[in-house]
Design a protein around this motif. Structure first.
Motif, PDB file in Angstrom:
ATOM      1  N   GLN A 130      -9.004  -0.691  -0.437  1.00 26.12           N
ATOM      2  CA  GLN A 130      -9.290  -1.846   0.082  1.00 26.12           C
ATOM      3  C   GLN A 130     -10.529  -1.983   0.606  1.00 26.12           C
ATOM      4  O   GLN A 130     -11.449  -3.088   0.380  1.00 26.12           O
ATOM      5  CB  GLN A 130      -8.261  -2.248   1.128  1.00 26.12           C
ATOM      6  N   ASP A 170      -5.735  -1.630  -4.894  1.00 26.96           N
ATOM      7  CA  ASP A 170      -4.856  -2.101  -3.693  1.00 26.96           C
ATOM      8  C   ASP A 170      -5.985  -3.013  -3.122  1.00 26.96           C
ATOM      9  O   ASP A 170      -6.846  -2.632  -2.244  1.00 26.96           O
ATOM     10  CB  ASP A 170      -4.653  -0.683  -3.018  1.00 26.96           C
ATOM     11  N   GLU A 171      -5.628  -4.341  -3.175  1.00 24.33           N
ATOM     12  CA  GLU A 171      -6.407  -5.240  -2.492  1.00 24.33           C
ATOM     13  C   GLU A 171      -8.048  -5.003  -2.659  1.00 24.33           C
ATOM     14  O   GLU A 171      -8.648  -4.902  -1.831  1.00 24.33           O
ATOM     15  CB  GLU A 171      -6.140  -5.575  -1.051  1.00 24.33           C
ATOM     16  N   SER A 185       0.881  -1.146  -0.070  1.00 28.83           N
ATOM     17  CA  SER A 185       0.071  -0.074   0.175  1.00 28.83           C
ATOM     18  C   SER A 185       0.998   1.219   0.173  1.00 28.83           C
ATOM     19  O   SER A 185       0.445   2.111  -0.835  1.00 28.83           O
ATOM     20  CB  SER A 185      -0.678   0.147   1.151  1.00 28.83           C
TER      21      SER A 185
END
Ligand SMILES: Nc1ncnc2c1ncn2[C@@H]1O[C@H](COP(=O)(O)OP(=O)(O)O)[C@@H](O)[C@H]1O
Ligand SMILES: [Mg+2]
Lengths: 336, 326
Positions: free
Chosen positions: B96, B178-179, B47
């Motif tokens: 996320q 990001d995820e 991240s």
């Protein structure tokens, strides 16, 4: 929504009763009754005294006096002043605009200065500005109103002569009350000189009364902003490429306002309490000064009615704030 | 020339325990239209790397790099306002947590439209039209009626679709996810992933897909970067990586995949956690958890060395020529 209002309103009834009972008992704990105070040192024959008391119903047992009073209130009758013999409600309504004007200006002052100060302090967390705002607001919060008022009068009115010492308007002017708000009434008749005079008279009382709310608003804004600025959606806003003004002033502030508006609303109680002192210091012809005078004269109906009406105002404002909270917070608005 | 070219990027945070390099000298290149997977356990700096690319590292962090360019523009020398013209427009990011990443006080329509308003100057009917179009593209049913919805009225999956709509609003050349599926239900994860990959293919944009799930990378990425404790442990094409991983950490991540563990009773896991601020070991950062660690690994830190098909940071790699001969 309606159910919410009704539930809240039903909670007000015990509060009303409590406030009325407390005022009723407390004023009677103060030594001396209305007649003794008026007669003073002169003395009066016991027969006359008993007769006066009988006329005012003061010879009745306390519980009966209280029930009579409550009965009157419920039928919309707050009684008449023992001193002026005017209906209490009418006296209150004549004086209340002056108090509202002062309280409104104080709240405006607190918000206009406190919001930006809190926002900047949060954005520049740990800076000298932040420390300054925090220090000043702590000082402001613990400032005794009476002392603070006298200090400002001494400096700005007596020494510098910049502001008038007391009252609402210069003696040069007379403005027929229409709304009761001096700033509006002077403009309605087109008396600009009177308008400025009214404004000048408002400055010091506004500052004195607004100091504590200002401290509260600044602190609350800062802490609400600090919390919001750490949220994920602020990162999203920055990730969109928005400038700081938009990120802070729109995305963060909109969320921070929810608790801040609540706090501002809840300050109204503090404000009306503070108004009593402030009005006394500045001889401001509002309900605060009137209440103090009513205590001194043991004007039971005026005092009871005044306290009851002020309490009602505070409760009404709190109810409004609750509703506003729902309007400001989409999560609440749609939950219902 | 790669679209995104990052060399020797470090991000350090000053903390009470001293400065901590969350990202420590990583290289990252992404070509136009390429899908790069970044994998690694949580805490490995994925991240922070992507936030550095977006220019969103908080002020407590310092970003240094030998090179950091996007489409030929040196990102390090841009003023803040020049940088903002790229962020959210040419490089966009999906986070996320969809439930907390959208502003609870504004409608979905407003939040999508805002990017269009700020970067492309759209307003009125054109803005509304384009917003509805975006909602359609991310697969939100009845888009017109969703414009006035608030995030709390939508599910996590729907909110992530909205986040994706915001990210692709200005046709970015690089999307960083990001995820994007970590916080979602398993059933929804696949849908969101398919949506991202579909959008990437249709628009030909580059995609950095960050995940701690090797399985996700296997299905989508052209190239994979494996991160460990702020460094690149290994990088190579997805096919090579899955066939012949060199770094024992990559090997362990692959062994943990359910489909590779068929027949075994329990999924193998990697003991221990990614070292944090206080417990970065001497030598190779992975050595305390590495089954192959030897004295050299505990004393010296290996460099990221090129082999025949990629690069790995290991003295005694798996599947290497030297191992076959030895
Ligand atoms: N703002 C910050 N201040 C201090 N340390 C941070 C900050 N952000 C991230 N870190 C640290 O950097 C490391 C890498 O974090 P991160 O990039 O979020 O990992 P990942 O995304 O791979 O799970 C973690 O040890 C984390 O604690
Ligand atoms: Mg992460």
């Amino acid at each position: 929504m309606l159910r919410f209002i009704l539930t809240r309103a039903s909670l007000l009834i015990p509060t009303f009763l409590g406030v009325t009972l407390l005022t009723f008992l407390l004023i009677r704990l103060v030594p001396g009754d209305p007649i003794e105070v008026r007669v003073g040192e002169r003395g009066i024959s016991p027969e006359r005294l008993a007769q006066f008391r009988h006329e005012l119903g003061l010879d009745q047992p306390l519980w009966k006096q209280f029930l009579d009073y409550i009965g009157g209130v419920l039928s919309g009758d707050l009684g008449t002043s023992l001193v002026t013999h005017n209906p209490v409600l009418q006296e209150f309504l004549t004086l209340f605009p002056a108090t509202i004007e002062l309280a409104f200006m104080a709240m405006l002052f607190a918000s206009v200065v406190g919001l930006p100060a809190g926002i900047v302090a949060a954005v520049k967390r740990g800076s000298w500005f932040d420390h300054g705002v925090m220090g000043l607001s702590l000082t402001g919060y613990s400032m005794p109103i009476f002392w603070w008022g006298l200090l400002l009068i001494l400096l700005f009115s007596v020494n510098l002569g910049w502001t008038p010492v007391s009252g609402r308007l210069d003696l040069l002017y007379y403005v027929e009350p229409v709304t009761g708000f001096m700033l509006i009434d002077t403009l309605l008749v087109g008396e600009y000189g009177a308008f400025w005079s009214a404004l000048e008279h408002l400055i010091l009382p506004t500052v004195v009364l607004g100091t504590i709310p200002l401290a509260v608003v600044a602190r609350m804004t800062r802490s609400a902003m600090l919390e919001v600025l750490g949220e994920d959606y602020i990162r999203t806003a920055r990730a969109k490429g928005l400038n700081s003004r938009r990120v802070v002033g729109l995305h963060a502030l909109r969320n921070a306002l929810i608790p801040v508006v609540t706090v501002i609303g809840l300050q109204v109680g503090t404000l009306l309490g503070g108004a009593i002192l402030t009005e006394t210091i500045f001889s401001w012809p509002g309900v605060g000064k009137w209440l103090i005078e009513s205590i001194n004269r043991r004007d039971y109906p005026a005092l009871q009615g005044g306290v009851l009406l002020i309490a009602s105002t505070v409760m009404a404002v709190n109810l409004l704030v609750d509703l506003l909270y729902g309007v400001l917070n989409p999560r609440i608005r749609h939950a219902r | 020339m790669p679209l995104l070219d990052i060399q020797n990027l470090s991000v350090a945070f000053s903390t009470r325990a001293g400065t901590f390099r969350a990202v420590d000298g990583i290289d990252l290149q992404v070509d136009e239209g390429e899908v790069v997977g970044i994998v690694g356990e949580s805490g490995s700096g994925k991240s922070v790397t992507s936030l550095a690319v977006m220019g969103l590292i908080p002020s407590a962090g310092t970003v240094i790099a030998d090179r950091m360019s996007f489409a030929g523009t040196d990102l390090r020398t841009l003023s803040r306002s020049q940088r903002r013209r790229i962020t959210g427009k040419d490089v966009a990011m999906v986070f996320q947590e969809p439930m907390t990443s959208l502003n609870p006080c504004f409608t979905v329509g407003f939040q999508i439209g805002e990017s269009l308003k700020v970067h492309e100057g759209l307003s009125g009917r054109a803005l509304r039209h384009r917003t509805i179009e975006l909602l359609e593209q991310v697969g939100i049913p009845a888009p017109e009626s969703r414009l006035s919805a608030f995030p709390h009225q939508l599910s996590g999956g729907m909110n992530q679709r909205v986040m994706i709509a915001i990210a692709i609003a200005c046709n970015p050349r690089l999307l960083i996810a990001d995820e994007p599926t970590t916080a979602l239900d398993v059933t929804i994860q696949k849908q969101i992933l398919d949506l991202l990959v579909g959008l990437q293919r249709d628009r030909g944009m580059a995609l950095i897909l960050i995940t701690h799930d090797m399985g996700v990378v296997a299905e989508t990425a052209h190239r994979v970067v494996v991160m460990y404790a702020g460094q690149v442990a290994e990088t190579r094409s997805a096919t090579e990586l899955f066939e012949r991983p060199r770094h024992p950490y990559t090997g362990a991540l692959l062994d943990a995949l359910p489909e590779r563990a068929l027949g075994r009773r329990r999924l193998p896991t990697i003991p221990g956690v990614v070292p944090g601020i206080a417990d970065r070991p001497q030598g190779c950062l992975f050595n305390p958890r590495c089954p192959r660690a030897q004295d050299r690994c505990r004393a010296e830190r290996p460099a990221l060395l090129a082999d025949d098909a990629g690069r790995a940071r290991c003295f005694y790699p798996l599947n290497s020529q030297s191992e076959v001969t030895a």
